[in-house]
Design a protein around this motif. Sequence first.
Motif, short mmCIF file in Angstrom:
data_model
loop_
_atom_site.label_atom_id
_atom_site.label_comp_id
_atom_site.label_asym_id
_atom_site.label_seq_id
_atom_site.Cartn_x
_atom_site.Cartn_y
_atom_site.Cartn_z
N ASP A 133 -8.79 -15.58 -31.85
CA ASP A 133 -8.90 -16.48 -30.69
C ASP A 133 -7.80 -16.21 -29.67
N TYR A 134 -6.61 -15.96 -30.17
CA TYR A 134 -5.49 -15.68 -29.26
C TYR A 134 -5.70 -14.34 -28.55
N LEU A 135 -6.11 -13.34 -29.31
CA LEU A 135 -6.34 -12.03 -28.73
C LEU A 135 -7.43 -12.09 -27.65
N SER A 136 -8.42 -12.92 -27.88
CA SER A 136 -9.49 -13.07 -26.88
C SER A 136 -8.94 -13.62 -25.57
N LYS A 137 -7.97 -14.53 -25.66
CA LYS A 137 -7.35 -15.07 -24.44
C LYS A 137 -6.63 -13.97 -23.67
N LEU A 138 -5.91 -13.12 -24.40
CA LEU A 138 -5.23 -12.00 -23.75
C LEU A 138 -6.24 -11.05 -23.11
N LYS A 139 -7.30 -10.76 -23.85
CA LYS A 139 -8.30 -9.83 -23.32
C LYS A 139 -8.99 -10.39 -22.09
N ASN A 140 -9.24 -11.68 -22.08
CA ASN A 140 -9.86 -12.30 -20.91
C ASN A 140 -8.96 -12.17 -19.69
N LEU A 141 -7.65 -12.32 -19.89
CA LEU A 141 -6.71 -12.15 -18.78
C LEU A 141 -6.74 -10.72 -18.26
N THR A 194 5.73 -7.01 -21.94
CA THR A 194 5.83 -8.46 -21.85
C THR A 194 7.14 -8.95 -22.47
N GLY A 195 7.75 -8.10 -23.32
CA GLY A 195 9.02 -8.44 -23.94
C GLY A 195 10.16 -8.62 -22.94
N CYS A 196 9.99 -8.11 -21.72
CA CYS A 196 11.03 -8.28 -20.69
C CYS A 196 11.27 -9.76 -20.39
N LEU A 197 10.26 -10.58 -20.62
CA LEU A 197 10.36 -12.00 -20.29
C LEU A 197 10.61 -12.88 -21.52
N TYR A 198 10.84 -12.26 -22.67
CA TYR A 198 11.14 -13.02 -23.89
C TYR A 198 12.35 -13.94 -23.67
N PRO A 199 12.30 -15.21 -24.10
CA PRO A 199 11.34 -15.82 -25.03
C PRO A 199 10.19 -16.59 -24.36
N MET A 200 9.81 -16.24 -23.15
CA MET A 200 8.61 -16.83 -22.58
C MET A 200 7.42 -16.49 -23.48
N LEU A 201 6.50 -17.42 -23.66
CA LEU A 201 5.32 -17.16 -24.48
C LEU A 201 4.59 -15.92 -23.98
N THR A 202 4.10 -15.13 -24.89
CA THR A 202 3.52 -13.83 -24.55
C THR A 202 2.42 -13.93 -23.50
N GLU A 203 1.50 -14.88 -23.68
CA GLU A 203 0.40 -15.01 -22.72
C GLU A 203 0.90 -15.46 -21.34
N ALA A 208 3.91 -14.75 -20.13
CA ALA A 208 4.56 -13.57 -19.57
C ALA A 208 3.53 -12.61 -18.99
N LEU A 209 2.45 -12.39 -19.74
CA LEU A 209 1.41 -11.49 -19.27
C LEU A 209 0.80 -11.99 -17.97
N GLU A 210 0.50 -13.28 -17.91
CA GLU A 210 -0.13 -13.83 -16.71
C GLU A 210 0.79 -13.76 -15.51
N LEU A 211 2.07 -14.04 -15.71
CA LEU A 211 3.04 -13.98 -14.62
C LEU A 211 3.16 -12.55 -14.10
N LEU A 212 3.21 -11.59 -15.00
CA LEU A 212 3.32 -10.19 -14.59
C LEU A 212 2.05 -9.69 -13.92
N LEU A 213 0.91 -10.15 -14.38
CA LEU A 213 -0.35 -9.82 -13.71
C LEU A 213 -0.37 -10.38 -12.29
N ASP A 214 0.05 -11.62 -12.15
CA ASP A 214 0.10 -12.24 -10.82
C ASP A 214 1.08 -11.53 -9.90
N SER A 215 2.05 -10.85 -10.49
CA SER A 215 3.07 -10.15 -9.70
C SER A 215 2.63 -8.74 -9.31
N GLY A 216 1.47 -8.31 -9.78
CA GLY A 216 0.94 -7.02 -9.36
C GLY A 216 0.97 -5.92 -10.40
N PHE A 217 1.48 -6.20 -11.59
CA PHE A 217 1.46 -5.18 -12.65
C PHE A 217 0.05 -5.07 -13.22
N ASP A 218 -0.32 -3.84 -13.61
CA ASP A 218 -1.65 -3.66 -14.18
C ASP A 218 -1.66 -2.81 -15.44
#
Length: 259
Positions: free
Chosen positions: A43-51, A7-16, A18-28
Amino acid sequence: MKTGISTGCLYPMLTEKALELLLDSGFDTFEIFFNTFSELEPDYLSKLKNLITKYNANISSIHPFTSSFESYLLFSGYERRFEDGVGMYEMYYRCASFLGADKVVLHGMRDDFSSIGEDEYFRRFRVLHEKGRPYNVALLQENVDKYYSNRPAVTKEMKKILPDSSGFVLDIKQALRGGHDPNYIARIMGDKLKHVHISDITERGGCVLPGKGCFDYDHFFDTLKGIGYNGDIIIEVYRGCFDDVSELVKAKKFIEGFY
């Protein structure tokens, strides 16, 4: 092997984001680069895990934002600060375990810091590594230019002194910056190589996405196969290395053509 991305490839985009954008782009498959303390809260970690659950994806590793602080926090001459630092890295292990990751990346001690000797460095690495065992998370030493870990002799000695605790991340760009052939470093790491950060390099030495430079990937993947590597291949470049996320997807497909 599986090809993933940091997810650091998209820094300084917020981590979540970046993760969502990369997921939408087909990365798994992902390395999560945490960027601040609040991203380690439940609470934040739960948001990442839900994604991750929503997309049926996988977190392979996490990268602490305190990497640049590790010389002072973990490898200074002040023992109490190290003891406190161990507690902090145990927090990273808990985060990794919660997200399903089994690796935490360590940069270690800078060459220009060097306030402790080799034996003490290895002792502290062992202590840090052992704290991860209850969480089924391994601490991995990354080769980093201008860091103690850039020296091949250190890698060799670490394997010898810590046969049950050592494990490594090979970063192509860091090896090349440090004047070392990544194939040589991979062979030294051998069966202790557990994670790969991949990128490409131009003839002038610039870091670019895989497929846009002159690095010999045929040779590199032959080397990985030769040492029996079957871990993840994580794209890790800087935001200035590309214009659009579609280029990251192309880089992923390019890498997958070698295995």
